[in-house]
Design a protein around this motif. Sequence first.
Motif, PDB file in Angstrom:
ATOM      1  N   GLY A 182      42.697 -77.030 -13.499  1.00 34.76           N
ATOM      2  CA  GLY A 182      43.677 -75.956 -13.661  1.00 34.76           C
ATOM      3  C   GLY A 182      43.531 -75.172 -14.941  1.00 34.76           C
ATOM      4  N   VAL A 183      42.289 -75.057 -15.465  1.00 35.94           N
ATOM      5  CA  VAL A 183      42.087 -74.379 -16.740  1.00 35.94           C
ATOM      6  C   VAL A 183      41.134 -73.191 -16.635  1.00 35.94           C
ATOM      7  CG1 VAL A 183      42.636 -76.392 -18.152  1.00 35.94           C
ATOM      8  CG2 VAL A 183      40.271 -76.020 -17.425  1.00 35.94           C
ATOM      9  N   THR A 184      40.936 -72.643 -15.442  1.00 35.70           N
ATOM     10  CA  THR A 184      40.088 -71.453 -15.341  1.00 35.70           C
ATOM     11  C   THR A 184      40.691 -70.297 -16.127  1.00 35.70           C
ATOM     12  OG1 THR A 184      41.183 -70.790 -13.288  1.00 35.70           O
ATOM     13  CG2 THR A 184      39.158 -72.094 -13.083  1.00 35.70           C
ATOM     14  N   ALA A 185      42.040 -70.206 -16.140  1.00 36.65           N
ATOM     15  CA  ALA A 185      42.743 -69.172 -16.915  1.00 36.65           C
ATOM     16  C   ALA A 185      42.065 -67.825 -16.733  1.00 36.65           C
ATOM     17  CB  ALA A 185      42.788 -69.567 -18.392  1.00 36.65           C
ATOM     18  N   HIS A 186      41.802 -67.464 -15.487  1.00 37.56           N
ATOM     19  CA  HIS A 186      40.940 -66.327 -15.196  1.00 37.56           C
ATOM     20  C   HIS A 186      41.671 -64.994 -15.112  1.00 37.56           C
ATOM     21  CE1 HIS A 186      42.292 -68.218 -11.475  1.00 37.56           C
ATOM     22  NE2 HIS A 186      42.167 -67.055 -10.877  1.00 37.56           N
ATOM     23  N   ARG A 187      42.987 -65.012 -14.970  1.00 35.84           N
ATOM     24  CA  ARG A 187      43.758 -63.763 -14.956  1.00 35.84           C
ATOM     25  C   ARG A 187      45.049 -63.959 -15.769  1.00 35.84           C
ATOM     26  NH1 ARG A 187      41.557 -60.097 -11.531  1.00 35.84           N
ATOM     27  NH2 ARG A 187      40.229 -60.913  -9.852  1.00 35.84           N
ATOM     28  N   PRO A 188      45.600 -62.866 -16.306  1.00 35.39           N
ATOM     29  CA  PRO A 188      46.856 -62.983 -17.063  1.00 35.39           C
ATOM     30  C   PRO A 188      47.986 -63.512 -16.181  1.00 35.39           C
ATOM     31  CG  PRO A 188      45.800 -60.857 -17.466  1.00 35.39           C
ATOM     32  CD  PRO A 188      45.064 -61.485 -16.323  1.00 35.39           C
ATOM     33  N   TYR A 189      48.829 -64.348 -16.761  1.00 33.01           N
ATOM     34  CA  TYR A 189      49.964 -64.904 -16.035  1.00 33.01           C
ATOM     35  C   TYR A 189      51.243 -64.108 -16.300  1.00 33.01           C
ATOM     36  CZ  TYR A 189      50.525 -66.985 -20.656  1.00 33.01           C
ATOM     37  OH  TYR A 189      50.644 -67.164 -22.018  1.00 33.01           O
ATOM     38  N   THR A 190      51.177 -63.135 -17.219  1.00 36.82           N
ATOM     39  CA  THR A 190      52.289 -62.235 -17.489  1.00 36.82           C
ATOM     40  C   THR A 190      51.720 -60.978 -18.111  1.00 36.82           C
ATOM     41  OG1 THR A 190      54.511 -62.083 -18.491  1.00 36.82           O
ATOM     42  CG2 THR A 190      52.771 -63.037 -19.845  1.00 36.82           C
ATOM     43  N   GLY A 191      52.534 -59.941 -18.198  1.00 38.94           N
ATOM     44  CA  GLY A 191      52.088 -58.691 -18.808  1.00 38.94           C
ATOM     45  C   GLY A 191      51.736 -57.608 -17.821  1.00 38.94           C
ATOM     46  N   GLY A 192      51.668 -57.954 -16.530  1.00 41.07           N
ATOM     47  CA  GLY A 192      51.480 -56.946 -15.504  1.00 41.07           C
ATOM     48  C   GLY A 192      50.069 -56.435 -15.319  1.00 41.07           C
ATOM     49  N   ASP A 193      49.090 -57.050 -15.974  1.00 42.01           N
ATOM     50  CA  ASP A 193      47.700 -56.603 -15.868  1.00 42.01           C
ATOM     51  C   ASP A 193      46.929 -57.648 -15.069  1.00 42.01           C
ATOM     52  OD1 ASP A 193      45.060 -55.751 -16.249  1.00 42.01           O
ATOM     53  OD2 ASP A 193      45.501 -54.985 -18.259  1.00 42.01           O
ATOM     54  N   GLY A 194      46.484 -57.282 -13.872  1.00 38.33           N
ATOM     55  CA  GLY A 194      45.854 -58.248 -12.990  1.00 38.33           C
ATOM     56  C   GLY A 194      44.359 -58.355 -13.121  1.00 38.33           C
ATOM     57  N   ARG A 195      43.782 -57.642 -14.064  1.00 34.86           N
ATOM     58  CA  ARG A 195      42.332 -57.703 -14.239  1.00 34.86           C
ATOM     59  C   ARG A 195      41.922 -59.020 -14.909  1.00 34.86           C
ATOM     60  NH1 ARG A 195      41.785 -51.910 -17.095  1.00 34.86           N
ATOM     61  NH2 ARG A 195      43.819 -52.630 -17.853  1.00 34.86           N
ATOM     62  N   PRO A 196      40.616 -59.365 -14.881  1.00 31.21           N
ATOM     63  CA  PRO A 196      40.181 -60.644 -15.437  1.00 31.21           C
ATOM     64  C   PRO A 196      40.483 -60.786 -16.921  1.00 31.21           C
ATOM     65  CG  PRO A 196      38.490 -59.731 -14.011  1.00 31.21           C
ATOM     66  CD  PRO A 196      39.530 -58.657 -14.179  1.00 31.21           C
ATOM     67  N   SER A 197      40.754 -62.027 -17.332  1.00 31.74           N
ATOM     68  CA  SER A 197      41.058 -62.348 -18.726  1.00 31.74           C
ATOM     69  C   SER A 197      39.777 -62.494 -19.541  1.00 31.74           C
ATOM     70  CB  SER A 197      41.846 -63.660 -18.809  1.00 31.74           C
ATOM     71  OG  SER A 197      43.216 -63.457 -18.588  1.00 31.74           O
ATOM     72  N   THR A 198      39.952 -62.415 -20.875  1.00 30.18           N
ATOM     73  CA  THR A 198      38.848 -62.614 -21.818  1.00 30.18           C
ATOM     74  C   THR A 198      39.244 -63.693 -22.808  1.00 30.18           C
ATOM     75  OG1 THR A 198      38.247 -60.273 -21.634  1.00 30.18           O
ATOM     76  CG2 THR A 198      37.319 -61.507 -23.483  1.00 30.18           C
ATOM     77  N   GLY A 199      38.561 -64.840 -22.737  1.00 26.43           N
ATOM     78  CA  GLY A 199      38.883 -65.960 -23.607  1.00 26.43           C
ATOM     79  C   GLY A 199      38.030 -65.978 -24.861  1.00 26.43           C
ATOM     80  N   TRP A 200      38.611 -66.415 -25.989  1.00 26.04           N
ATOM     81  CA  TRP A 200      37.908 -66.506 -27.272  1.00 26.04           C
ATOM     82  C   TRP A 200      38.010 -67.930 -27.818  1.00 26.04           C
ATOM     83  CZ3 TRP A 200      35.008 -62.355 -28.813  1.00 26.04           C
ATOM     84  CH2 TRP A 200      35.242 -61.147 -28.152  1.00 26.04           C
TER      85      TRP A 200
END
Length: 545
Positions: A335-353
């Motif tokens: 459960g750690v793909t964290a591939h899209r934002p879970y809030t903020g209204g932006d459904g595009r892919p996330s960028t992890g650092w």
Amino acid sequence: MQHEGTGENRTNGRTLLSNRRTRTTIAALAIAVGASPVWADSSPAFVDVAPDLGIDHVYGGGWEHYVGGGVAAFDCNADGRPELYVAGGENQAALFLNRSTPGQGISLQRATGSALARTGVTGAYPLDVDGDGRLDLAVLRVGENLLFRGRGDCRFEPANRRWRFDGGAAWTTAFSAAWLDGQDWPTLAVGNYVDRDDPDGPFGACEENRVYSPNGAVDGFAAPVPLSPGHCALSMLFSDWGRNGRQDLRISNDRHYYVRDGEEQLWRIDGAPRLYGPEDGWRRLSIWGMGIASRDIDGDGLPEVMLTSMGDQKLRRLENGADRPAFHDGALAAGVTAHRPYTGGDGRPSTGWHAEFGDVDNDGHDDLFIAKGNVQSMGDAAVNDPNNLLMGRPGGRFVEAGESAGVASLARSRGGALVDLDQDGLLDIVAVNRRTPVEIYHNRTRPVGHWLALRIDREAPNRNGVGAWIEVTANGRTQSREITVGGGHAGGQIGWIHFGLGPATEAEVAVVPPDGTPSVRFTLAADRRYVIDDTSAREWPHPKE
């Protein structure tokens, strides 16, 4: 605190690993039959106190500071409280002195006149280079990298010339260090990004990385050896991935610039450096690699590896024991793909650092913080991209709690740290943001368990026990932790190593040194700090003003 002697000798790594697996199986059976109590879930709660502290430090700059933005956490005045050194990019980097008192919240004061106040800084990592008992600092820059020698009381002096360190002139974005082959000085690995002087760049124009070995004849370092090919490194980590007594160098690379023919890398450094390949079991992986976090989260005694990227995050698990570096991805199952934002209204892919494991509620299960943020204006990636706080649950599963916990910042985060700033037994969160002030989240969670904080203080040369493993057993479970320098995104820490214990009021602690000497074992009471040397553990008092 009870000292139980030196215990087993680490001359047979596979025997120890077998014992760990046996303990893990027994623990799993105990949980299954109800012998180990289940501790209640927590509701993590954090508050950004940076505005109240008057801290508005910003990691700024143009293209060369799209990446980087790390923070180093370390105690530079030996009072038990960790300071913060935060990269500034085009702005001056800043050292924040820790004036906190337990029970009274976080108090940080910006140091004035520090030799560390340099521009062009992308990140930093603390380590005791010369073994004198005072922490030094490796500072990564766009331009010459700098080693600073700690002089005590948070004073530093440039040490490149003193230690014969060639800082180069590249765009540096990654670092790791390890004491290899019983050397008196560490081996340093430096990861470089795009070659700014390549006329055909930036795409496909990645700098070589460098390894600095101890000189041998004199204190300091020999001329650097290139690691080629370089694929635009953004994180690197020396780690004993198979518990075989050898630390190899993992490098996470950014496919945005290497474009093709590149991949994640694992180097064997003892002797002439060589890349692991398919014949060794290594499997090709090509991602927008940005950060590395390593932690044993399934209790088998071997570290899983978290790799941040654009689109989704990778959790790499070692297959078939410790014989070969054959890894497969287990992010979806955990459960750690964290591939899209879970809030903020932006459904595009996330960028992890920056990614970092730590138990923020002391329930005995490591949680995971991931700093998130668009590179700059990547149209196919989320702009409103909140940081993740993934809460660990039994069985190695994670549940998102970033929004309810108050850490769902929509700033372009880069570096970070999980560190107990006010010494109250709860890990706080630092998030360094691009072109937006740093956030310092005070942990105000109502803890659901006890904790233990340990610090290694061995004899020179490797004073902080880099490469050692700490095994903490409580509630029928053993948490295994490797002491490393590197990973994250452009920043790391040395100091107190935090363990959540759940309902346990004491724990069995074993420290397995990296040099094959006998391990030491103790029974330690919970909710305390201990400094562990080669033979004993002594309780550390609360810091005083």
